[in-house]
Enzyme design. Structure first.
Site, PDB file in Angstrom:
ATOM      1  CE1 TYR A 131      -6.311   7.239  -6.474  1.00 57.04           C
ATOM      2  CE2 TYR A 131      -4.235   8.550  -6.294  1.00 57.04           C
ATOM      3  CZ  TYR A 131      -4.989   7.681  -6.965  1.00 57.04           C
ATOM      4  OH  TYR A 131      -4.303   7.545  -8.265  1.00 57.04           O
ATOM      5  CE  LYS A 191      -3.657   4.179  -6.624  1.00 59.52           C
ATOM      6  NZ  LYS A 191      -3.576   3.053  -7.552  1.00 59.52           N
TER       7      LYS A 191
END
Length: 315
Positions: A239, A243
């Site tokens: 994750y 990002k």
């Protein structure tokens, strides 16, 4: 610089109208749904999208669409869109071209977190899920497997980039410039534990899509082999890298479109959502308001910036 500084420059100058078209991804629930609601309340035409068909949307999303239909509001239109599927993106763009013809705002909100929780560790230590997700000391209880990592990157980075590129030809030129807003969380590139990787993604002047893709390919190889993970973020590595890479792409796209569009990223704040098990300081409506403010910044506003709850901050 805070939002107020940018807003004061164009105070009272609402450049948008019912003919202004905003496309919002990941609008089935939570922040994405609230972004649609707030943009529609301001009078814009909202193209609300989610990967599920309308009859399978959340009860909140269906209620929103039903209320719009019952009140005769024609400025809310739903269309199924799965940004992980090339054909779905192409079909959506073709539909948008035929139905509306253009877009003025793109809010990239769709995102997933496919981290795998070690349920045995959770039970043995009597620790709740929110603690395991929140504290670095429990990072070994939240891991990433190859297939889940690929799925996360496909949505959070590749899917977002796929849709953005496909919609670029439909961005309508104007004096206020079309807007591209990417919903991010506040993840700094310094979380990368490899100095060469940090340099590769931090130096905007030498940044290329190829360099970003190379970093993601390297990450997936390390996840697959279960080696080399010491160069990636400790907490939620997939994750986080999705990002971090999207941060880099936002800066790159802002440079590429410097005179054609405003491209910014927004961390809406610590919002209570399903993804973080309902933890957070802000409601989905409050988080959405932070995204909407950036999407509607006055003409002459910034591009290539990152906003955190109303403040212009570093990537």
């Amino acid at each position: 610089m805070v939002f107020g500084s940018w807003l004061q420059a164009g105070e009272g100058a609402e450049w948008w109208s019912e003919e202004t078209v905003a496309v919002v991804t990941g609008a089935n629930r939570g922040i994405g749904l609230e972004v649609c609601r707030q943009l529609a309340d301001k009078g814009l035409t909202v193209i609300m999208t989610a990967r599920k068909p309308q009859e399978q949307l959340s009860s909140a999303a269906q209620q929103f669409l039903q209320e719009a239909a019952e009140t005769g509001r024609k400025n809310v239109i739903f269309h199924t869109l799965d940004i992980t599927q090339q054909q779905s993106v192409l079909d959506f763009v073709d539909w948008l071209k035929l139905t509306v013809g253009f877009a003025d705002i793109l809010v990239n909100h769709a995102a997933v977190d496919n981290s795998v929780i070690d349920w045995n560790l959770k039970e043995w230590n009597n620790v709740d899920q929110s603690t395991m997700l929140a504290l670095l000391t429990w990072a070994n209880g939240v891991s990433d497997k190859y297939e889940s990592a690929r799925g996360c990157l496909e949505t959070n980075f590749y899917g977002t980039k796929r849709l953005t590129k496909a919609l670029l030809p439909l961005l309508r030129p104007s004096s206020h410039k079309p807007r591209i807003v990417k919903r991010l969380i506040q993840i700094w590139t310094t979380l990368l534990r490899d100095e060469e990787l940090r340099k590769q993604l931090c130096e905007t002047a030498s940044l290329t899509e190829e360099k970003i893709d190379e970093g993601l390919d390297m990450f997936l190889e390390d996840v697959k082999s279960e080696k080399g993970m010491d160069r990636w973020p400790i907490k939620y590595p997939t994750y986080s890298i999705s990002k971090i890479s999207l941060n880099a792409y936002t800066r790159l796209l802002a440079l590429q479109l410097h005179d054609k569009a405003c491209v910014n990223s927004v961390h809406p704040g610590y919002v209570r959502t399903d993804m973080n098990l309902g933890n957070g300081d802000l409601s989905p409506a409050e988080g959405a308001a932070n995204l909407v403010r950036v999407a509607l910044l006055p003409p002459g506003g910034p591009s290539g910036h990152n906003f955190l709850e109303g403040e212009d901050v570093e990537f």
